[in-house]
Every structure is written in structure tokens, then in C-alpha cells.
Design an enzyme around this catalytic site. Structure first.
Site, PDB file in Angstrom:
ATOM      1  CE  LYS A 104      -2.370  -1.146   1.796  1.00 10.73           C
ATOM      2  NZ  LYS A 104      -1.073  -1.438   1.173  1.00 10.73           N
TER       3      LYS A 104
ATOM      4  CE  LYS B 113      -0.546   5.928 -10.565  1.00  3.19           C
ATOM      5  NZ  LYS B 113       0.282   6.945 -11.211  1.00  3.19           N
TER       6      LYS B 113
ATOM      7  CE  LYS C  18      -1.194   6.566   2.236  1.00  4.04           C
ATOM      8  NZ  LYS C  18       0.096   5.929   2.554  1.00  4.04           N
TER       9      LYS C  18
END
Length: 360
Positions: free
Chosen positions: A145, A229, A226
């Protein structure tokens, strides 16, 4: 319906009936709006099953965690309600679990001040003082991230696994449903619990993982990652509130390969194998059974079979989401009631933590 005070006290002690110890399950979901297919199959479906099996279950809308990635306030407020509507529509029953927001700030329409659980953040500070920075820097999600934020990760992004530990330990949780990508964070929570117990005496149970049996659902456009969203490719992610036409389009465009036969080999054929995993998960069949059903189908036709199975699975859920979204006051009331019960459970535990560390 409010949980009787006697039951709350029994849950606080970890006992019911003749002083029988019970497991306490805690899990949370970030408010990203309507969950996607991977959220449902990997987490929410399991939550529904667990609320039927355990007498002490807490599920939280993790709005504090969501701030680790930039959010517009109005979007976050709406996402919280949409996420609540979605998980209720999926079968989460507030009479069988505590469903609440991790943090409940006041807004212009509703005064949440009497229904907040500030102990999450306060305990995170205490636990953060027992956690070394190098351990946090080694966590894969920090590295991933941080890279998405131009390598300028925030303090919140670095330390949110400590807040996760506080979320779990505040209720003396014993079991935590997790996906593969959260195992290291749960191990951190286990180590923090043991470190606290070593310093202040045996207090926290060391929580154990409940691993999902569902295969990780991958992006329809890139089966190497994966489903997410935040994926910039709109066709990569199937949301549970998508219309039938949207679902068909996304599966039609799903990346597979040049072999027409339907087989299951996640290493050699990740795209087709992802479709097989989805088909098995939404129908409740085994991999072997869905492969048998797909005998004689090419991948183009098989995509439509999977799409239809997903449409049938989510049709009643989609309709219920729409109904719940129209009743904002009901969604707020569910979260208020859940927070009241969660706070009643957390308060005496946190008071004892304050005494142990010397705050009182």
C-alpha cells in the site's frame, strides 16, 4: 432488540449457563460501499454461518481503518450505510450478533455521541507502545500500500495492524475469521496479546484464526491478483448489487486463455480456474462437481454458466439491499443498538486494562 444485561455480563466473563467458557468471534469489514463477490464469498458468507454456531459474535464496520486510504467525508458516510445495508441483506442478523461501527462520529443528521466505542483507539495506543516499528515495516501490506501512495505511506497506514489488534483484544476475542492476506496481521495480534500478558499478567486470550475454506477470488481481468474494489479496471470486479447485464458483461470479458476446455489448474490456467472457483463457491458444489457439469462446454459458454449462477445467487440480496438503502433510519438504529451492546461489553474490559497499566 437490546441484549439483556445478564447475558452481556455472561459474555464479558466468557461464560454462559454453568460457567461454560464460550468462544468469542470478532471480525470487521471496511466500508467501501456495496461489497464485491470476493468479500461475500471470502468473508460475509462465513459470518452468516458463524452467527448461527457461536453465542458471542461481534462484527464491526471498520471506518477508522478506511482512513488509511484517502476518502471524501460524504463518500465515507454513504459507504458506511451502503456496507451496512449489504451485509444485512446477505443474512447478518443483529439479533444473533453485535453489528456496530468502530467509530461513530457526530454528523449533521444524527448525534452518535452516545453510541461510540472510543476504547478501540485508546487501546490501540497502549498496544502500540508494546509494538516495535521494524515488525510493522516487515508486513507485506505496508509495503504494497505504501507503493500505491508513491512510497509516502502515512503513520496510520503503518500502524493500522495495531488498531486491528486492539479491535480484536478489546473484547477478549478468541476466534477471528481471516483470509490468507490477513494471517500475518492476526499473528501480530497474537504476539501483542502475549507481550501484554508477559508484562502485566495473564489477561488477554491469544486469538486463533478461522481460515476461510473458499479459494481466494481473483480479478476477472488479471487472475494474478485478488478481486478488489479499488481495481481501476471496472470489468475486473463483480459487485453483489450489479445488475444481471453488468454481471454477464464482466464474465464475458473475463480473461482466460486459448484452450477451450474447462479444467482446474490455478498455476497453469489461473483465469479459467478462477471461474471454476467462483462457480463452486456460489453453488455450494465441489470443484470436481462443477467440472463434471462443465464437460463438453468451451470456456466462452462456461463463462455464461458462471454468470447465471452468480445472478441467481445475488438476485434476492440485490433486491433486499435496495429496500434497506431506502430506510436510512433503520440502518442507523441497527448500528446504534450494536454499538451500545459492544460498549457495554468493552467498558469493563478496558477499565481493567487501565488499572493494569497504571492509569487508575
Amino acid at each position: 432488540m437490546a441484549t439483556p444485561s445478564g447475558l452481556i455480563r455472561a459474555l464479558h466473563r466468557g461464560t454462559l449457563g454453568q460457567n461454560m467458557r464460550v468462544d468469542r468471534i470478532f471480525s470487521g469489514i471496511q466500508p467501501t460501499g456495496t461489497p464485491h463477490l470476493g468479500n461475500y464469498l471470502g468473508a460475509i458468507q462465513n459470518w452468516v454461518n458463524l452467527q448461527e454456531k457461536c453465542s458471542s459474535v461481534l462484527y464491526s464496520i471498520m471506518d477508522m481503518h478506511s482512513l488509511t486510504m484517502p476518502k471524501e467525508p460524504a463518500v465515507l458516510r454513504q459507504n458506511i450505510l451502503d456496507t451496512t445495508a449489504a451485509i444485512l441483506a446477505c443474512g447478518i442478523d443483529p439479533k444473533k450478533c453485535f453489528l456496530f461501527r468502530q467509530s461513530l462520529p457526530q454528523n449533521d443528521e444524527v448525534n452518535w455521541n452516545n453510541h461510540k466505542v472510543p476504547e478501540h483507539a485508546e487501546l490501540a495506543w497502549i498496544l502500540g507502545c508494546l509494538t516495535n516499528v521494524p515488525r510493522l515495516l516487515r508486513l507485506p501490506q505496508w509495503k504494497m500500500k505504501r507503493a500505491s501512495q508513491n512510497r509516502e505511506g502515512t503513520v496510520g497506514l503503518l500502524t493500522y495492524p495495531v488498531l486491528q489488534a486492539a479491535d480484536i483484544l478489546l473484547y477478549k476475542s478468541t476466534r477471528v475469521p481471516v483470509g490468507e492476506d490477513q494471517v500475518l496481521h492476526l499473528e501480530l495480534a497474537q504476539d501483542i496479546a502475549q507481550q501484554f500478558n508477559k508484562k502485566y499478567g495473564e489477561f488477554f486470550p491469544v486469538p486463533k484464526a478461522i481460515l476461510s475454506t473458499t479459494k481466494k477470488i481473483k480479478s476477472l481481468r488479471d487472475p494474478a491478483v485478488k478481486m478488489s474494489k479499488s481495481d481501476p479496471q471496472k470489468l475486473a470486479t463483480v459487485n453483489i448489487a450489479d445488475s444481471p447485464d453488468e454481471i454477464v458483461l464482466k464474465f464475458r470479458k473475463a480473461v482466460t486463455d486459448f484452450t477451450s476446455e474447462v479444467t482446474y489448474d490455478p498455476t497453469a490456467r489461473p483465469g479459467v480456474s478462477n471461474l471454476v472457483s467462483i462457480h463452486a463457491a456460489v453453488t455450494g458444489l465441489s470443484i470436481k462437481e462443477v467440472l463434471h457439469q462443465a464437460t463438453g462446454l468451451d470456456t466462452a459458454h462456461y463463462k455464461m454458466v458462471v454468470a447465471e449462477s452468480v445472478i441467481q445467487k445475488f438476485a434476492p440480496i440485490r433486491n433486499e439491499i435496495k429496500k434497506l438503502q431506502e430506510d436510512k433510519s433503520h440502518l442507523i438504529k441497527v448500528l446504534e443498538d450494536g454499538a451500545e451492546k459492544a460498549k457495554e461489553l468493552a467498558a469493563p474490559i478496558y477499565q481493567e486494562i487501565r488499572r493494569l497499566v497504571g492509569f487508575q
